[in-house]
Design a protein around this motif. Structure first.
Motif, PDB file in Angstrom:
ATOM      1  N   MET A  33      16.211  12.444 -27.962  1.00  0.00           N
ATOM      2  CA  MET A  33      16.126  11.283 -28.849  1.00  0.00           C
ATOM      3  C   MET A  33      15.076  11.493 -29.940  1.00  0.00           C
ATOM      4  SD  MET A  33      15.040   7.356 -27.920  1.00  0.00           S
ATOM      5  CE  MET A  33      16.510   6.985 -26.966  1.00  0.00           C
ATOM      6  N   PHE A  34      13.921  12.003 -29.565  1.00  0.00           N
ATOM      7  CA  PHE A  34      12.836  12.242 -30.505  1.00  0.00           C
ATOM      8  C   PHE A  34      13.264  13.183 -31.627  1.00  0.00           C
ATOM      9  CE2 PHE A  34       8.967  14.883 -31.449  1.00  0.00           C
ATOM     10  CZ  PHE A  34       8.307  13.926 -32.200  1.00  0.00           C
ATOM     11  N   LEU A  69      10.973  20.410 -33.973  1.00  0.00           N
ATOM     12  CA  LEU A  69      11.898  19.774 -34.910  1.00  0.00           C
ATOM     13  C   LEU A  69      11.565  18.301 -35.071  1.00  0.00           C
ATOM     14  CD1 LEU A  69      14.489  19.882 -36.647  1.00  0.00           C
ATOM     15  CD2 LEU A  69      15.779  19.337 -34.569  1.00  0.00           C
ATOM     16  N   GLY A  70      11.321  17.612 -33.948  1.00  0.00           N
ATOM     17  CA  GLY A  70      10.989  16.200 -34.008  1.00  0.00           C
ATOM     18  C   GLY A  70       9.692  15.947 -34.758  1.00  0.00           C
ATOM     19  N   ILE A  71       8.650  16.721 -34.469  1.00  0.00           N
ATOM     20  CA  ILE A  71       7.359  16.541 -35.133  1.00  0.00           C
ATOM     21  C   ILE A  71       7.478  16.807 -36.624  1.00  0.00           C
ATOM     22  CG2 ILE A  71       5.015  17.440 -35.330  1.00  0.00           C
ATOM     23  CD1 ILE A  71       5.074  17.991 -32.332  1.00  0.00           C
ATOM     24  N   LEU A  72       8.116  17.910 -36.980  1.00  0.00           N
ATOM     25  CA  LEU A  72       8.238  18.294 -38.388  1.00  0.00           C
ATOM     26  C   LEU A  72       9.011  17.252 -39.192  1.00  0.00           C
ATOM     27  CD1 LEU A  72       7.793  20.410 -40.593  1.00  0.00           C
ATOM     28  CD2 LEU A  72       9.921  21.508 -39.872  1.00  0.00           C
ATOM     29  N   PRO A  74      21.031  21.254 -33.319  1.00  0.00           N
ATOM     30  CA  PRO A  74      20.002  20.844 -32.347  1.00  0.00           C
ATOM     31  C   PRO A  74      20.544  19.999 -31.208  1.00  0.00           C
ATOM     32  CG  PRO A  74      19.758  19.659 -34.440  1.00  0.00           C
ATOM     33  CD  PRO A  74      20.746  20.754 -34.671  1.00  0.00           C
ATOM     34  N   LEU A  75      21.578  19.199 -31.491  1.00  0.00           N
ATOM     35  CA  LEU A  75      22.149  18.378 -30.425  1.00  0.00           C
ATOM     36  C   LEU A  75      22.822  19.253 -29.370  1.00  0.00           C
ATOM     37  CD1 LEU A  75      22.566  15.519 -29.400  1.00  0.00           C
ATOM     38  CD2 LEU A  75      24.730  15.433 -30.651  1.00  0.00           C
ATOM     39  N   THR A  76      23.378  20.386 -29.797  1.00  0.00           N
ATOM     40  CA  THR A  76      23.979  21.321 -28.843  1.00  0.00           C
ATOM     41  C   THR A  76      22.932  21.816 -27.858  1.00  0.00           C
ATOM     42  OG1 THR A  76      25.564  22.066 -30.519  1.00  0.00           O
ATOM     43  CG2 THR A  76      25.264  23.473 -28.596  1.00  0.00           C
ATOM     44  N   ILE A  95      14.143  26.221 -25.966  1.00  0.00           N
ATOM     45  CA  ILE A  95      14.900  25.036 -26.376  1.00  0.00           C
ATOM     46  C   ILE A  95      13.992  23.815 -26.452  1.00  0.00           C
ATOM     47  CG2 ILE A  95      16.706  23.418 -25.653  1.00  0.00           C
ATOM     48  CD1 ILE A  95      18.247  25.794 -24.528  1.00  0.00           C
ATOM     49  N   ILE A  96      13.147  23.641 -25.435  1.00  0.00           N
ATOM     50  CA  ILE A  96      12.230  22.502 -25.430  1.00  0.00           C
ATOM     51  C   ILE A  96      11.260  22.589 -26.611  1.00  0.00           C
ATOM     52  CG2 ILE A  96      10.334  21.407 -24.175  1.00  0.00           C
ATOM     53  CD1 ILE A  96      11.742  22.172 -21.577  1.00  0.00           C
TER      54      ILE A  96
END
Length: 246
Positions: free
Chosen positions: A145-146, A231-234, A201-203, A224-225
């Motif tokens: 979600m993030f 990705l979320g932070i950026l 990214p959803l994959t 992956i984590i």
């Protein structure tokens, strides 16, 4: 904090008046779940020791996230920008962070409601039994979600108006939804399509959730984590920095 709670409450009331979030974010995952059960729910997935229902369960939890991330957050913010609502916010103590957090909370509540309903229907009516850890699933769910909401907020900050946002979200949402394995089992895709879809990214997020629900080891899990976290932070940082009021 008071402004955030007030704005979130208002956004929540407005969200209940539109059917898009309810149909795509909540209704669609449940319908796909029932459809999978009717067609191939109890059949083995490509000869594996789990069924198609087991394989698709984690994917359907991500549908609500995808819908709210790309058909909810960006379109709502860009609609407010078109209607000069954000321009009015500009002369108030409300900051871009407050606006973004309010949208994040409302979208998250919608996605969580979708996940809870899918879990409830799966366990109560379809006798679904998860093999993995519920605690790990919750952690993985919020990580996905993030990262997805970060992308949605970035689109909202980049797009000047609702018309542009509609086009961008359409080209992002549908490939992300159908190629990531969210509604169609990833294993059914040809190898070429799988290689292309792997960059989404959803994959990667669905791979993580699926490995948790099936209690199976995942190759490059740490990578992956890290990818989803970065990705979320950026995207969140960039979205706040370039946020435009009008």
């Amino acid at each position: 904090m008071h402004s955030l709670l007030t704005l979130t409450k208002i956004q929540g009331k407005l969200a209940t008046r539109t059917l898009d979030g309810i149909i795509f974010g909540i209704g669609m995952p449940v319908c796909v779940l029932l459809l999978i059960e009717m067609i191939a729910g109890n059949h083995s997935a490509n000869g594996a020791d789990y069924t198609f229902l087991d394989s698709s369960f984690a994917s359907l939890l991500a549908v609500g996230i995808c819908a709210t991330a790309f058909m909810g957050i960006p379109l709502t913010i860009c609609d407010y920008r078109d209607k000069k609502i954000l321009k009015h916010f500009f002369v108030t103590p409300v900051s871009p962070l407050v606006v973004i957090l309010a949208q994040f909370i409302v979208a998250a509540l919608t996605a969580i409601a979708s996940a809870v309903i899918v879990i409830f229907v799966g366990i109560v009516f379809l006798n679904y039994q998860m093999q993995g850890s519920w605690l790990k699933l919750i952690g993985g769910y919020f990580l996905v979600m993030f990262s997805m909401y970060g992308l949605g907020l970035l689109i909202a900050s980049l797009c000047k108006n609702l018309k542009i946002a509609n086009v961008v979200c359409t080209f992002v949402y549908f490939p992300m939804l159908f190629l990531s394995g969210a509604v169609i089992p990833f294993e059914l895709f040809p190898k070429v399509v799988q290689q292309v879809a792997t960059v989404l990214p959803l994959t990667q997020g669905i791979k993580l959730l699926k490995s948790i629900t099936l209690a199976q080891p995942l190759e490059n899990q740490g990578m992956i984590i890290s990818y989803l976290v970065l990705l979320g932070i950026l995207t969140f940082v960039v979205a706040i920095k370039i946020f435009r009021w009008e």
